[in-house]
Motif scaffolding. Structure first.
Motif, short mmCIF file in Angstrom:
data_model
loop_
_atom_site.label_atom_id
_atom_site.label_comp_id
_atom_site.label_asym_id
_atom_site.label_seq_id
_atom_site.Cartn_x
_atom_site.Cartn_y
_atom_site.Cartn_z
N GLN A 188 18.25 -6.82 -3.52
CA GLN A 188 18.79 -7.06 -4.87
C GLN A 188 19.48 -5.80 -5.40
OE1 GLN A 188 18.88 -10.25 -5.22
NE2 GLN A 188 17.78 -10.49 -7.14
N LEU A 189 18.93 -4.65 -5.06
CA LEU A 189 19.50 -3.39 -5.50
C LEU A 189 20.92 -3.24 -4.93
CD1 LEU A 189 18.62 -0.78 -7.10
CD2 LEU A 189 18.08 0.22 -4.89
N LEU A 190 21.05 -3.53 -3.64
CA LEU A 190 22.38 -3.43 -3.01
C LEU A 190 23.34 -4.45 -3.62
CD1 LEU A 190 21.50 -3.01 0.79
CD2 LEU A 190 22.33 -1.25 -0.78
N LYS A 191 22.84 -5.67 -3.80
CA LYS A 191 23.72 -6.73 -4.32
C LYS A 191 24.16 -6.41 -5.74
CE LYS A 191 22.21 -10.67 -1.55
NZ LYS A 191 21.45 -11.92 -1.56
N LEU B 81 -15.53 -7.06 -10.08
CA LEU B 81 -14.33 -7.43 -9.32
C LEU B 81 -13.11 -7.32 -10.21
CD1 LEU B 81 -15.58 -10.61 -7.39
CD2 LEU B 81 -15.79 -8.23 -6.74
N GLN B 82 -12.23 -6.41 -9.87
CA GLN B 82 -11.07 -6.12 -10.72
C GLN B 82 -9.77 -6.39 -9.96
OE1 GLN B 82 -10.51 -4.66 -14.07
NE2 GLN B 82 -8.57 -5.48 -13.35
N PRO B 83 -9.09 -7.51 -10.26
CA PRO B 83 -7.81 -7.74 -9.58
C PRO B 83 -6.71 -6.85 -10.16
CG PRO B 83 -8.49 -9.66 -10.88
CD PRO B 83 -9.43 -8.55 -11.21
N VAL B 84 -5.94 -6.28 -9.29
CA VAL B 84 -4.85 -5.39 -9.71
C VAL B 84 -3.62 -5.72 -8.87
CG1 VAL B 84 -4.07 -2.99 -9.65
CG2 VAL B 84 -6.35 -3.51 -10.46
N GLY B 85 -2.47 -5.70 -9.50
CA GLY B 85 -1.23 -5.87 -8.74
C GLY B 85 -0.57 -4.52 -8.56
N ALA B 86 -0.25 -4.20 -7.33
CA ALA B 86 0.47 -2.95 -7.08
C ALA B 86 1.96 -3.24 -6.88
CB ALA B 86 -0.09 -2.24 -5.86
N GLY B 87 2.29 -4.52 -6.71
CA GLY B 87 3.70 -4.86 -6.50
C GLY B 87 4.25 -4.16 -5.28
N ILE B 88 5.42 -3.53 -5.45
CA ILE B 88 6.07 -2.85 -4.32
C ILE B 88 5.88 -1.34 -4.41
CG2 ILE B 88 7.81 -4.64 -3.99
CD1 ILE B 88 9.74 -2.76 -5.57
N SER B 89 4.93 -0.89 -5.26
CA SER B 89 4.83 0.55 -5.52
C SER B 89 4.18 1.33 -4.38
CB SER B 89 4.04 0.79 -6.81
OG SER B 89 2.71 0.33 -6.64
N ASP B 90 3.53 0.63 -3.47
CA ASP B 90 2.78 1.36 -2.45
C ASP B 90 2.92 0.69 -1.08
OD1 ASP B 90 1.11 3.20 -1.36
OD2 ASP B 90 -0.73 2.44 -2.26
N PRO B 91 4.17 0.58 -0.61
CA PRO B 91 4.35 -0.14 0.66
C PRO B 91 3.88 0.69 1.85
CG PRO B 91 6.46 0.74 -0.07
CD PRO B 91 5.44 1.09 -1.13
N VAL B 92 3.44 0.00 2.90
CA VAL B 92 3.11 0.70 4.15
C VAL B 92 4.42 1.14 4.80
CG1 VAL B 92 2.07 0.45 6.44
CG2 VAL B 92 1.00 -0.63 4.46
N VAL B 93 5.40 0.23 4.79
CA VAL B 93 6.73 0.53 5.33
C VAL B 93 7.73 0.34 4.19
CG1 VAL B 93 8.41 -0.06 7.12
CG2 VAL B 93 5.97 -0.47 7.53
N SER B 94 8.38 1.44 3.79
CA SER B 94 9.29 1.37 2.63
C SER B 94 10.49 0.48 2.90
CB SER B 94 9.81 2.76 2.27
OG SER B 94 8.76 3.53 1.79
N LYS B 95 11.02 0.55 4.11
CA LYS B 95 12.20 -0.26 4.42
C LYS B 95 11.95 -1.01 5.73
CE LYS B 95 15.67 0.54 6.68
NZ LYS B 95 16.82 1.09 7.40
N PRO B 96 11.37 -2.19 5.62
CA PRO B 96 11.04 -2.93 6.84
C PRO B 96 12.31 -3.26 7.64
CG PRO B 96 9.98 -3.90 4.94
CD PRO B 96 10.98 -2.91 4.42
N HIS C 116 -0.54 -6.35 -2.83
CA HIS C 116 0.72 -5.63 -2.55
C HIS C 116 1.79 -6.62 -2.14
CE1 HIS C 116 -1.07 -1.54 -2.39
NE2 HIS C 116 -2.15 -2.21 -2.06
N SER C 117 3.03 -6.31 -2.48
CA SER C 117 4.16 -7.16 -2.08
C SER C 117 5.09 -6.37 -1.18
CB SER C 117 4.95 -7.63 -3.30
OG SER C 117 4.08 -8.13 -4.28
N ASP C 118 5.91 -7.11 -0.48
CA ASP C 118 6.91 -6.49 0.39
C ASP C 118 8.17 -6.16 -0.43
OD1 ASP C 118 8.07 -5.81 3.00
OD2 ASP C 118 9.43 -7.44 2.49
N PRO C 119 8.73 -4.95 -0.29
CA PRO C 119 9.86 -4.56 -1.13
C PRO C 119 11.24 -4.98 -0.61
CG PRO C 119 9.17 -2.69 0.17
CD PRO C 119 8.26 -3.84 0.56
N THR C 120 11.29 -5.68 0.53
CA THR C 120 12.59 -6.01 1.12
C THR C 120 13.52 -6.69 0.11
OG1 THR C 120 11.53 -6.29 3.27
CG2 THR C 120 13.73 -7.22 3.02
#
Lengths: 612, 318
Positions: A471-474, A566-581, A462-466
């Motif tokens: 980038q969306l705002l910019k 063992l299956q590596p999967v990237g979820a990217g920013i699709s499932d953050p614990v905190v949507s807007k840190p 998982h990645s952080d969506p900050t």
């Protein structure tokens, strides 16, 4: 499947009062037992239990009494197979010398370990693993989705389980997979494995019971099928579904034969013939079973075998040959000769003899069946010799099974198919996943892969969506969609649309989503979609690194692993614990790698010649 | 930890790793190559445009790391159709023959080509999921199907595909210049090769994201969490369905916002040495201005016809 309707019929009455609050020790149930030498007269009494694996014993013996033309008859053995579903009685016969054999699961032997293992004469030597179970399940109500939910927000789930039978081990493993113990849940012990006093009936009639440990027919009765949920019609319970099954947790219940140490020393040749004959029979039985499954045409030989099982186990247990008797055999994963080598000889096998013994003694001492740890011995056979006796080609199982992951990409059922999960965190800028820091998690992942041999271990980055949100705002400002006012620390944003300019609040959510979906934020130097894709790639790369680190760790430790699980999967920013840190601490919560044990069709796992 | 440091960490910890962790097998590029008749014209430094493009392509493809998938799509079908090189792992032995057989002849149907190329990339992304997906347009002129470019461009961008444009010997900026990730003009074979190389072999634009030096958390502070969550869901719901065939985006479905280039601002690409594109040119110019859609052209022609008829009617009356 039918692990026995009779299990502990007698025993249970003595064995454990239903819903006992304190666990009675096994030695209190049996009472004091004198050790007597094993009777020298033939036939040798060998117990069997109601399980598909025992069909191979009948096959090798030609019935309950050894037929001269049978595998055992030809090898010079003379056996009398006797019902052993009353495990307490089995132990009494074993200690009293009536039979040198014990037939049970590793955990059942573990529960009796203090009684049978204290005197060196009766210390069990485990000589044969018949099978792994694929026919035992934990069924839960709708609100429990994964094993992690068995303890949620401090609330303990109530689980019905037969006392003293094979499901105690199933429950132990299921709890262990979620790093829980019997103290974290409320176990309601019932007398029987199935029937009116079984766990399924308790679940059906007592709405406070959250889950129950059941055999396949009861599981189907409650849920409608391994992948279904009960509707409330036709006797099913609304929302009831399989929480975990030995189809996935495929190396939980090991069925074994053990013999008394003194008898083994004096009759090693007979024990070798017994084991070799069983393995030879099992090869034939497995072929008959698989041929019928494939062609749906029953050979006379298979019909005879199933009819024999029906006669021995009883028509009330196996009403039909095609469904019930065949189903009994389907629920059993015969492990054959390579399985013996994997179980008894491969030190890196996390579901091997040492590991299962240790877990059985943990269960016995922690759950109160025993107060001391009394172990068993492995047979120490020369399997080249056993192969020769069994007329089976000798082959060793692989220690590391190569293979790519089993799933394309998890679809919407990913959550529904998750059995249990756990998470590790990482730091920004972290590229290595060192054993020093993650050894415990790697051990857990490897143990999970081993116990859940019929499941995938999805490593989900998982990645952080900050950064993407920034980038969306910019991009919005760059393209004139968003306007910003105020100073650092007190910014305000406005969304420009044809209807005018509105402050970016919840009321603008729909307009914002529409704009994003139309691509309005794209085409400038700050591309939110590119940043999102980069985060997805990064999370996948992290998951790959973790998989590689685990593979290296297993290699270094000499631990068996099927890499195709063992299956590596990237979820990217699709499932953050905190949507807007709002802080680094919150952003770090999103930077994680999650391990999920996920149901898959076991056939999709890397082809291995061996079924274990 | 001070806020600046935190912000820097976030960027460094996230994006700077991408280039190091992503292998070449994550790169997927389709080069849309203009092989229209005008590409036979000479370049200032000698040689034709198409020859310069061919040798630049050969050199770049030769440097492409194993595992990268690169396709070359022609505006005008050659003997093997529009795909001069199918989108697949680069096979260097086949490339040479394919590229050397390339001829320039025909029109500039850029819009239709963008759709074909984008659909191939989207199909690949559907099966691979991870990686960088780029469209590179190498052209010396404006599209003959500007209406399709207008229609497909936002749809392609809404699907998250990166579009780069290289103008070969163009007197003016291409009409896509202000609406794509980067625009470069290459006036000689060497700069053309550099430009193609930078796009095909360079890092993704995301890895070039430079932080403004403000705390990212502060920037986001006033954005409601639920709106942020909904925005993330919209971004991550990126579709891979073919361009122009879904109701997801596109001209028919655009929300009520200023429809196009009037409010758009030119990019400031992070490519030193490349001239930043000029503001959009409205009307005139060799390239005819991309803002003139097919619909508008029909209306203009209709008006001209009406005016001419009126003149001839008046003349006849006299």
């Amino acid at each position: 499947m039918f692990r026995t309707t009779l299990f502990a019929l007698t025993a249970s009455l003595l064995f454990f009062a239903s819903q006992a609050t304190a666990q009675e020790k096994f030695s209190s149930i049996t009472g004091p037992l004198d050790v007597k030498p094993v009777q020298a007269s033939e036939p040798i009494q060998v117990p069997f239990i109601t399980w598909g694996g025992d069909a191979a014993t009948f096959y090798a013996n030609g019935g309950l009494d050894t037929k001269p033309e049978s595998i055992y008859g030809k090898s010079g053995l003379k056996l009398k197979l006797t019902p052993g579903d009353d495990f307490v009685q089995q132990v009494k016969d074993y200690m009293g010398g009536k039979s040198p054999f014990l037939r049970g699961t590793m955990r059942m032997l573990g529960q009796a370990s203090e009684v049978i293992g204290t005197d060196p004469r009766t210390k069990p030597v485990v000589v044969l693993q018949l099978s792994w179970s694929a026919g035992d399940h934990i069924v839960s109500r709708e609100n429990l989705k994964t094993l992690n939910d068995l303890k949620r927000d401090g609330k303990k789930a109530k689980i019905a389980c037969q006392q003293g039978g094979p499901h105690v081990g199933l429950l132990y493993d299921a709890l262990a997979a979620a790093q829980l113990t019997n103290q974290d849940v409320e176990i309601v012990f019932v007398d029987d494995l199935t029937g009116p006093n079984g766990a399924a009936e308790k679940f059906r009639t007592d709405p406070t019971i959250d889950a129950c440990c059941v055999i396949t027919p009861d599981m189907i009765g409650l849920t409608g099928g391994v992948d279904s949920a009960g509707t409330g019609a036709e006797g099913t319970v609304k929302g009831a579904h399989v929480l975990v099954s030995t189809q996935n947790m495929s190396r939980s219940i090991a069925d074994v034969y053990a013999v008394r140490h003194d008898w083994y020393e004096a009759n090693r040749d007979k024990v070798e013939k017994f084991v070799a004959g069983y393995l030879q029979g099992a090869v034939q039985v497995k072929k008959l079973r698989d041929d019928f499954e494939k062609t749906q045409r029953m050979s006379p030989e298979y019909r005879n075998l199933l009819a024999q099982c029906q006669t021995i186990f009883g028509e009330e247990v196996l009403p039909t040959l095609e469904v019930d008797a065949h189903g009994l055999l389907l629920d059993c994963n015969f492990v054959s000769l390579p399985g013996q080598i994997a179980f008894f000889e491969q030190t890196g096998n996390l579901s091997g003899f040492n590991s299962k013994l240790s877990a059985a003694l943990d269960l016995a001492t922690q759950w109160g069946y025993a107060s001391s740890r009394k172990g068993f011995d492995p047979s120490g056979f020369d399997y080249h010799k056993i192969a020769e006796l069994a007329k089976i080609e000798y082959s060793e199982p692989p220690r590391i099974v190569q293979g790519e992951g089993v799933m394309e990409f998890p679809d919407d059922d990913f959550d529904n198919d998750t059995i249990v999960s756990f998470t590790i965190s990482f730091e920004p800028n972290q590229t290595d996943f060192s054993v020093d820091r993650y050894g415990m998690e790697f051990d857990r992942a490897l143990q999970s892969a081993s116990t859940f041999g019929g499941a995938a271990v999805v490593i989900r980055g998982h990645s952080d969506p900050t950064k993407t949100l920034v980038q969306l705002l910019k991009a919005g400002m760059e393209k004139g969609i968003i306007r910003r006012t105020g100073q650092q620390g007190a910014y305000k944003y406005y969304l420009n649309t044809q209807n005018g300019s509105n402050e970016l609040d919840l009321g603008q959510t729909e307009a914002m989503v529409k704009l994003i979906k139309s691509g309005a934020f794209e085409g400038s130097a700050d591309s939110p979609l590119q940043t999102m894709q980069a985060a997805l790639n990064l999370s996948h790369a992290r998951a790959e690194q973790v998989k590689q680190a685990i593979a290296d760790y297993a290699e270094k430790k000499g631990v068996n692993v099927n890499l195709s699980q063992l299956q590596p999967v990237g979820a990217g920013i699709s499932d953050p614990v905190v949507s807007k840190p709002a802080s680094m601490a919150e952003a770090k919560q999103n930077m994680r790698v999650e391990f999920r044990i996920v149901k898959v069709n076991p056939e999709t796992l890397s082809e291995s010649d061996f079924d274990f | 930890m001070n806020r600046l440091l935190i912000a820097a960490f976030l960027v460094a910890g996230g994006l700077s790793q991408i280039s190091s962790t992503l292998g070449a097998d994550n790169l997927n590029v389709v080069v849309i190559l203009d092989n229209s008749g005008s590409m036979n014209e000479g370049m200032h430094s000698g040689g034709t445009r198409i020859d310069a493009a061919k040798s630049a392509l050969l050199r770049v493809l030769d440097q492409t790391p194993a595992g990268a998938k690169v396709g070359v799509f022609l505006l005008n079908a050659g003997p093997t159709g529009n795909w001069l090189i199918p989108l697949a792992p680069v096979d260097k032995s086949e490339i040479k023959d394919a590229v050397s057989n390339l001829r320039a002849d025909g029109g500039t149907p850029l819009g239709a080509s963008m759709k074909s190329a984008a659909d191939a990339l989207l199909q690949l992304r559907e099966s691979q999921r991870y990686g960088d997906y780029k469209l590179l347009i190498v052209s010396d002129g404006e599209a003959s199907d500007a209406n399709l470019v207008e229609r497909f461009l936002p749809e392609i961008q809404a699907r998250g595909l990166l579009i780069d444009v290289i103008g070969v010997n163009m007197a003016r900026e291409h009409s896509l210049a202000t609406r794509t990730s980067t625009y470069r003009n290459a006036g000689d074979p060497k700069s053309l090769e550099q430009a193609i190389s930078a796009v095909v072999l360079g890092e993704s634009s995301a890895s070039n994201a430079n932080d403004a030096g403000e705390s990212d958390f502060e920037l986001l502070a006033s954005v409601p969490s639920e709106l942020a969550a909904a925005s993330l869901a919209a971004l991550t719901g990126m579709a891979n369905d073919p361009v122009g065939e879904s109701g997801r985006a596109g001209a028919d479905n655009l929300p009520p916002i200023y429809p196009n280039s009037g409010t758009q601002v030119a990019n400031q690409p992070n490519f030193p040495g490349n001239a930043a594109p000029a503001p959009p040119q409205h009307g005139g110019g060799d390239n005819g201005g991309g803002g003139l859609t097919f619909g508008r052209m029909v209306i203009v022609i209709a008006i001209i016809i009406v005016v001419l008829r009126a003149f001839s009617f008046i003349a006849k009356q006299r």
